[in-house]
Design an enzyme around this catalytic site. Structure first.
Site, PDB file in Angstrom:
ATOM      1  N   LYS A  44     -13.232  32.128   1.695  1.00 23.15           N
ATOM      2  CA  LYS A  44     -12.182  32.397   2.707  1.00 23.15           C
ATOM      3  C   LYS A  44     -10.908  32.892   2.039  1.00 23.15           C
ATOM      4  O   LYS A  44      -9.894  33.111   2.680  1.00 23.15           O
ATOM      5  CB  LYS A  44     -11.865  31.122   3.494  1.00 23.15           C
ATOM      6  CG  LYS A  44     -12.937  30.653   4.448  1.00 23.15           C
ATOM      7  CD  LYS A  44     -12.358  29.642   5.460  1.00 23.15           C
ATOM      8  CE  LYS A  44     -12.293  28.253   4.933  1.00 23.15           C
ATOM      9  NZ  LYS A  44     -11.835  27.258   5.927  1.00 23.15           N
ATOM     10  N   LYS A  46      -9.122  31.052  -0.007  1.00 16.15           N
ATOM     11  CA  LYS A  46      -8.178  29.928  -0.043  1.00 16.15           C
ATOM     12  C   LYS A  46      -8.500  29.053  -1.258  1.00 16.15           C
ATOM     13  O   LYS A  46      -9.643  28.940  -1.666  1.00 16.15           O
ATOM     14  CB  LYS A  46      -8.335  29.035   1.207  1.00 16.15           C
ATOM     15  CG  LYS A  46      -7.849  29.637   2.502  1.00 16.15           C
ATOM     16  CD  LYS A  46      -8.191  28.727   3.687  1.00 16.15           C
ATOM     17  CE  LYS A  46      -6.984  27.965   4.180  1.00 16.15           C
ATOM     18  NZ  LYS A  46      -7.213  27.310   5.478  1.00 16.15           N
TER      19      LYS A  46
HETATM   20  N1  C2G Z   1      -4.104  23.628  13.202  1.00 21.30           N
HETATM   21  C1  C2G Z   1      -3.291  23.362  14.288  1.00 21.30           C
HETATM   22  N2  C2G Z   1      -1.940  23.393  14.127  1.00 21.30           N
HETATM   23  C2  C2G Z   1      -1.388  23.666  12.918  1.00 21.30           C
HETATM   24  C3  C2G Z   1      -2.209  23.922  11.811  1.00 21.30           C
HETATM   25  C4  C2G Z   1      -3.581  23.898  11.973  1.00 21.30           C
HETATM   26  O1  C2G Z   1      -3.780  23.099  15.411  1.00 21.30           O
HETATM   27  N3  C2G Z   1      -0.014  23.695  12.805  1.00 21.30           N
HETATM   28  C5  C2G Z   1      -5.557  23.600  13.400  1.00 21.30           C
HETATM   29  C6  C2G Z   1      -6.232  24.931  13.084  1.00 21.30           C
HETATM   30  O2  C2G Z   1      -6.146  25.821  14.195  1.00 21.30           O
HETATM   31  C7  C2G Z   1      -7.666  24.496  12.801  1.00 21.30           C
HETATM   32  C8  C2G Z   1      -7.487  23.098  12.184  1.00 21.30           C
HETATM   33  O3  C2G Z   1      -6.148  22.672  12.506  1.00 21.30           O
HETATM   34  O4  C2G Z   1      -8.401  24.376  14.018  1.00 21.30           O
HETATM   35  C9  C2G Z   1      -7.676  23.101  10.671  1.00 21.30           C
HETATM   36  O5  C2G Z   1      -6.787  24.055  10.132  1.00 21.30           O
HETATM   37  P1  C2G Z   1      -7.096  24.594   8.646  1.00 21.30           P
HETATM   38  O6  C2G Z   1      -7.345  23.450   7.763  1.00 21.30           O
HETATM   39  O7  C2G Z   1      -6.044  25.602   8.307  1.00 21.30           O
HETATM   40  O8  C2G Z   1      -8.496  25.298   8.857  1.00 21.30           O
HETATM   41  P2  C2G Z   1      -8.838  26.860   8.751  1.00 21.30           P
HETATM   42  O9  C2G Z   1      -8.403  27.368   7.441  1.00 21.30           O
HETATM   43  O10 C2G Z   1      -8.341  27.464   9.990  1.00 21.30           O
HETATM   44  O11 C2G Z   1     -10.449  26.812   8.667  1.00 21.30           O
HETATM   45  O12 C2G Z   1     -14.833  28.048   9.996  1.00 21.30           O
HETATM   46  C10 C2G Z   1     -13.499  27.823  10.418  1.00 21.30           C
HETATM   47  C11 C2G Z   1     -12.591  27.482   9.267  1.00 21.30           C
HETATM   48  O13 C2G Z   1     -13.153  26.525   8.405  1.00 21.30           O
HETATM   49  C12 C2G Z   1     -11.248  26.961   9.790  1.00 21.30           C
END
Ligand code: C2G
Length: 146
Positions: A44, A46
């Site tokens: 990804k 990251k």
């Molecule tokens: N999230 C949120 N509010 C934030 C930050 C994050 O609601 N201020 C939500 C994101 O939308 C996501 C979840 O928290 O649903 C996890 O966020 P991340 O750890 O950044 O995950 P991400 O990198 O979006 O990975 O296959 C899908 C991916 O693995 C999602």
């Protein structure tokens, strides 16, 4: 028993993550979190501050989370939904137009996209703390192999 599933990296756990997990859990009777592995995060583009094992243990300490499984690739979502008999996949709405969810899961389960919590993100935390590069704060947990 209504089963809910969500996906994410959940690095440097913050209240935006907690709010997502709290609302996801409220959509059913149990919540499974598919946690991105370090290898999948590399795909990804990251690099998490904390290792998969540390991020997993932090999630397992949250009352809204019933089970944590590894998220190893983009393609596993339909088989996850079938294997765990998932009723609803819940994600933040930054994923609402992403085919990895909409196309892949259409017809297999409900999908709920929740408004993201404003004003907080892992990348902002890193920027604010001026972290130049991810350092795994705890190189290994007690009892983990060398
Ligand atoms: N999230 C949120 N509010 C934030 C930050 C994050 O609601 N201020 C939500 C994101 O939308 C996501 C979840 O928290 O649903 C996890 O966020 P991340 O750890 O950044 O995950 P991400 O990198 O979006 O990975 O296959 C899908 C991916 O693995 C999602």
């Amino acid at each position: 028993m209504k089963r809910v599933l969500t996906y994410g990296t959940f690095d440097l756990l913050h209240y935006g993550h907690i709010e997502l997990l709290r609302r996801a859990r409220a959509e059913g009777d149990c919540l499974i979190v598919a946690l991105s592995t370090d290898e999948f995060n590399a795909l990804k583009g990251k690099k998490a501050y904390h290792s998969y094992e540390i991020r997993k243990r932090m999630l397992e300490a949250i009352c809204y989370v019933d089970k944590v499984i590894p998220e190893e690739n983009w393609e596993q979502k339909p088989s996850d939904v079938r294997l765990f008999e998932i009723d609803t996949v819940v994600m933040g709405d930054d994923w609402k137009d992403d085919a990895h969810f909409t196309a892949a899961l259409n017809g297999l389960c409900r999908m709920t996209f929740l408004p993201r919590t404003p004003g907080i993100s892992t990348s902002d935390i890193k920027k604010d703390l001026k972290l130049q590069k991810p350092v795994d704060g705890v190189s290994q947990l007690p009892g983990e192999p060398e």
